[in-house]
Design a protein around this motif. Structure first.
Motif, mmCIF file in Angstrom:
data_model
loop_
_atom_site.group_PDB
_atom_site.id
_atom_site.type_symbol
_atom_site.label_atom_id
_atom_site.label_comp_id
_atom_site.label_asym_id
_atom_site.label_seq_id
_atom_site.Cartn_x
_atom_site.Cartn_y
_atom_site.Cartn_z
ATOM 1 N N LEU A 113 -4.049 7.482 -5.627
ATOM 2 C CA LEU A 113 -3.418 6.309 -6.213
ATOM 3 C C LEU A 113 -3.280 6.483 -7.718
ATOM 4 C CD1 LEU A 113 -5.458 3.550 -4.326
ATOM 5 C CD2 LEU A 113 -3.222 4.468 -3.695
ATOM 6 N N THR A 114 -2.295 5.795 -8.284
ATOM 7 C CA THR A 114 -2.196 5.759 -9.736
ATOM 8 C C THR A 114 -3.275 4.824 -10.262
ATOM 9 O OG1 THR A 114 -0.698 3.867 -9.818
ATOM 10 C CG2 THR A 114 0.326 6.063 -9.558
ATOM 11 N N SER A 115 -3.575 4.929 -11.539
ATOM 12 C CA SER A 115 -4.587 4.035 -12.107
ATOM 13 C C SER A 115 -4.130 2.584 -12.015
ATOM 14 C CB SER A 115 -4.891 4.411 -13.556
ATOM 15 O OG SER A 115 -3.726 4.337 -14.347
ATOM 16 N N THR A 116 -2.829 2.335 -12.118
ATOM 17 C CA THR A 116 -2.305 0.968 -11.984
ATOM 18 C C THR A 116 -2.534 0.442 -10.569
ATOM 19 O OG1 THR A 116 -0.634 1.364 -13.676
ATOM 20 C CG2 THR A 116 -0.239 -0.478 -12.172
ATOM 21 N N GLU A 117 -2.254 1.273 -9.565
ATOM 22 C CA GLU A 117 -2.466 0.857 -8.174
ATOM 23 C C GLU A 117 -3.952 0.571 -7.917
ATOM 24 O OE1 GLU A 117 1.064 3.162 -5.722
ATOM 25 O OE2 GLU A 117 -0.694 4.315 -6.351
ATOM 26 N N THR A 118 -4.812 1.472 -8.369
ATOM 27 C CA THR A 118 -6.254 1.282 -8.182
ATOM 28 C C THR A 118 -6.729 -0.004 -8.856
ATOM 29 O OG1 THR A 118 -6.638 3.659 -8.053
ATOM 30 C CG2 THR A 118 -8.529 2.291 -8.615
ATOM 31 N N ASN A 119 -6.334 -0.197 -10.097
ATOM 32 C CA ASN A 119 -6.765 -1.395 -10.824
ATOM 33 C C ASN A 119 -6.220 -2.673 -10.205
ATOM 34 O OD1 ASN A 119 -8.327 0.022 -12.671
ATOM 35 N ND2 ASN A 119 -6.610 0.351 -14.053
ATOM 36 N N THR A 120 -5.034 -2.597 -9.610
ATOM 37 C CA THR A 120 -4.472 -3.768 -8.931
ATOM 38 C C THR A 120 -5.311 -4.126 -7.711
ATOM 39 O OG1 THR A 120 -2.245 -3.266 -9.708
ATOM 40 C CG2 THR A 120 -2.423 -4.706 -7.787
ATOM 41 N N VAL A 121 -5.684 -3.127 -6.919
ATOM 42 C CA VAL A 121 -6.546 -3.378 -5.755
ATOM 43 C C VAL A 121 -7.878 -3.969 -6.211
ATOM 44 C CG1 VAL A 121 -7.813 -2.309 -3.846
ATOM 45 C CG2 VAL A 121 -5.449 -1.616 -4.317
ATOM 46 N N TYR A 122 -8.482 -3.388 -7.243
ATOM 47 C CA TYR A 122 -9.755 -3.894 -7.755
ATOM 48 C C TYR A 122 -9.608 -5.309 -8.309
ATOM 49 C CZ TYR A 122 -11.368 0.971 -7.526
ATOM 50 O OH TYR A 122 -11.700 2.235 -7.122
ATOM 51 N N GLY A 123 -8.468 -5.595 -8.915
ATOM 52 C CA GLY A 123 -8.212 -6.932 -9.452
ATOM 53 C C GLY A 123 -8.139 -7.998 -8.370
ATOM 54 N N LYS A 124 -7.844 -7.554 -7.138
ATOM 55 C CA LYS A 124 -7.815 -8.469 -5.990
ATOM 56 C C LYS A 124 -9.121 -8.379 -5.197
ATOM 57 C CE LYS A 124 -2.800 -8.046 -5.688
ATOM 58 N NZ LYS A 124 -1.620 -7.686 -4.876
ATOM 59 N N ASN A 125 -10.157 -7.825 -5.831
ATOM 60 C CA ASN A 125 -11.475 -7.639 -5.219
ATOM 61 C C ASN A 125 -11.418 -6.805 -3.947
ATOM 62 O OD1 ASN A 125 -12.803 -9.004 -7.260
ATOM 63 N ND2 ASN A 125 -12.638 -10.974 -6.230
ATOM 64 N N GLY A 126 -10.507 -5.832 -3.954
ATOM 65 C CA GLY A 126 -10.414 -4.880 -2.855
ATOM 66 C C GLY A 126 -11.158 -3.606 -3.192
ATOM 67 N N ASN A 127 -11.168 -2.699 -2.248
ATOM 68 C CA ASN A 127 -11.883 -1.437 -2.376
ATOM 69 C C ASN A 127 -10.945 -0.289 -2.042
ATOM 70 O OD1 ASN A 127 -14.843 -2.525 -2.593
ATOM 71 N ND2 ASN A 127 -13.910 -3.672 -0.922
ATOM 72 N N THR A 128 -11.299 0.908 -2.480
ATOM 73 C CA THR A 128 -10.484 2.084 -2.199
ATOM 74 C C THR A 128 -11.374 3.247 -1.774
ATOM 75 O OG1 THR A 128 -10.577 2.859 -4.498
ATOM 76 C CG2 THR A 128 -8.711 1.443 -3.881
ATOM 77 N N PHE A 129 -10.726 4.234 -1.174
ATOM 78 C CA PHE A 129 -11.350 5.521 -0.869
ATOM 79 C C PHE A 129 -10.410 6.559 -1.459
ATOM 80 C CE2 PHE A 129 -12.046 9.060 2.286
ATOM 81 C CZ PHE A 129 -13.298 9.423 1.815
ATOM 82 N N GLU A 130 -10.802 7.107 -2.621
ATOM 83 C CA GLU A 130 -9.904 7.956 -3.399
ATOM 84 C C GLU A 130 -10.576 9.251 -3.824
ATOM 85 O OE1 GLU A 130 -7.543 5.882 -6.566
ATOM 86 O OE2 GLU A 130 -9.117 4.393 -6.266
ATOM 87 N N TYR A 131 -9.713 10.190 -4.195
ATOM 88 C CA TYR A 131 -10.195 11.440 -4.771
ATOM 89 C C TYR A 131 -10.674 11.212 -6.204
ATOM 90 C CZ TYR A 131 -8.365 14.381 -1.010
ATOM 91 O OH TYR A 131 -8.128 14.973 0.192
ATOM 92 N N TYR A 132 -11.842 11.758 -6.515
ATOM 93 C CA TYR A 132 -12.323 11.803 -7.893
ATOM 94 C C TYR A 132 -12.165 13.196 -8.464
ATOM 95 C CZ TYR A 132 -14.088 7.123 -7.621
ATOM 96 O OH TYR A 132 -14.159 5.766 -7.515
ATOM 97 N N GLN A 133 -12.270 14.164 -7.591
ATOM 98 C CA GLN A 133 -12.005 15.561 -7.896
ATOM 99 C C GLN A 133 -11.242 16.105 -6.698
ATOM 100 O OE1 GLN A 133 -15.797 17.425 -8.485
ATOM 101 N NE2 GLN A 133 -16.254 16.284 -10.358
ATOM 102 N N PRO A 134 -10.641 17.281 -6.831
ATOM 103 C CA PRO A 134 -9.855 17.807 -5.710
ATOM 104 C C PRO A 134 -10.606 17.875 -4.378
ATOM 105 C CG PRO A 134 -9.418 19.083 -7.677
ATOM 106 C CD PRO A 134 -10.520 18.127 -8.031
#
Length: 198
Positions: A113-134
């Motif tokens: 996800l882009t940082s905007t997409e991630t922050n939008t999900v977090y702003g809605k009190n949602g959660n993600t499963f994302e890559y932090y490193q490859p």
């Protein structure tokens, strides 16, 4: 249906649905809020990552301030059920001994996800499963729709159950707990022991 299930067998704690419609998710969240249970769900709808959306499921869950529902955004949510993998990973840990953040999940494709997409999900009190490193993907942040940490809700439920169970066992295992100073001391000691365990 959930009420009928609970009436038949109420000895369970976490609920997930295979259906992903917003209406069904909101119905389950509303029901769960009245129970001492938690509900996990995930969505792949584009509105979850759109900062301007006020009709997506995540926004609606946050707006209702549900303390017993946690949700994730994931691009393959309809087929991979990341919330089930997440709960399976964390619910095996004793209550109070876990956080829901920074967990690896099996059989779930991490998002990029882009940082905007991630922050939008977090702003809605949602959660993600994302890559932090490859080669490293993790869950984050570990909150319910109302913004509280999932592990706090779970621990609170555990502690209440522990206190009630220990008090009942004290009364069952004695012929009488008198309403005298020594009897009140027994109750107080029982409560303190439960709190120490917690």
């Amino acid at each position: 249906d959930l009420g009928a299930i609970a009436l038949e067998d109420n000895a369970w704690y976490c609920l997930h649905l295979t259906e992903r419609t917003s209406a069904r998710i909101l119905d389950a969240a509303e029901w769960t809020e009245t129970q001492e249970k938690i509900f996990g769900t995930a969505v792949q709808e584009s509105g979850a990552t759109d900062v301007g959306s006020i009709t997506d499921t995540g926004y609606l869950l946050k707006n209702k301030q549900y303390y017993r529902t946690f949700w994730s955004y994931q691009k393959n949510a309809n087929t991979e059920y990341p919330e089930v993998a997440w709960a399976s990973r964390v619910l095996t840990i004793a209550p109070g001994g876990e956080t829901w953040a920074l967990k690896r999940l099996g059989s779930v494709t991490p998002d990029k996800l882009t940082s905007t997409e991630t922050n939008t999900v977090y702003g809605k009190n949602g959660n993600t499963f994302e890559y932090y490193q490859p080669s490293l993907a993790l869950t984050r942040p570990g909150k319910v729709a109302a913004g509280e940490w999932i592990d706090i809700i779970r621990f609170r439920d555990y502690l209440k159950d522990l206190i009630q169970t220990n008090m009942v066992m004290l009364m069952i295992n004695r012929d009488k707990v008198p309403y005298t100073d020594p009897g009140l001391q027994m109750l107080g000691n029982n409560l303190k022991a439960s709190l120490r365990t917690g």
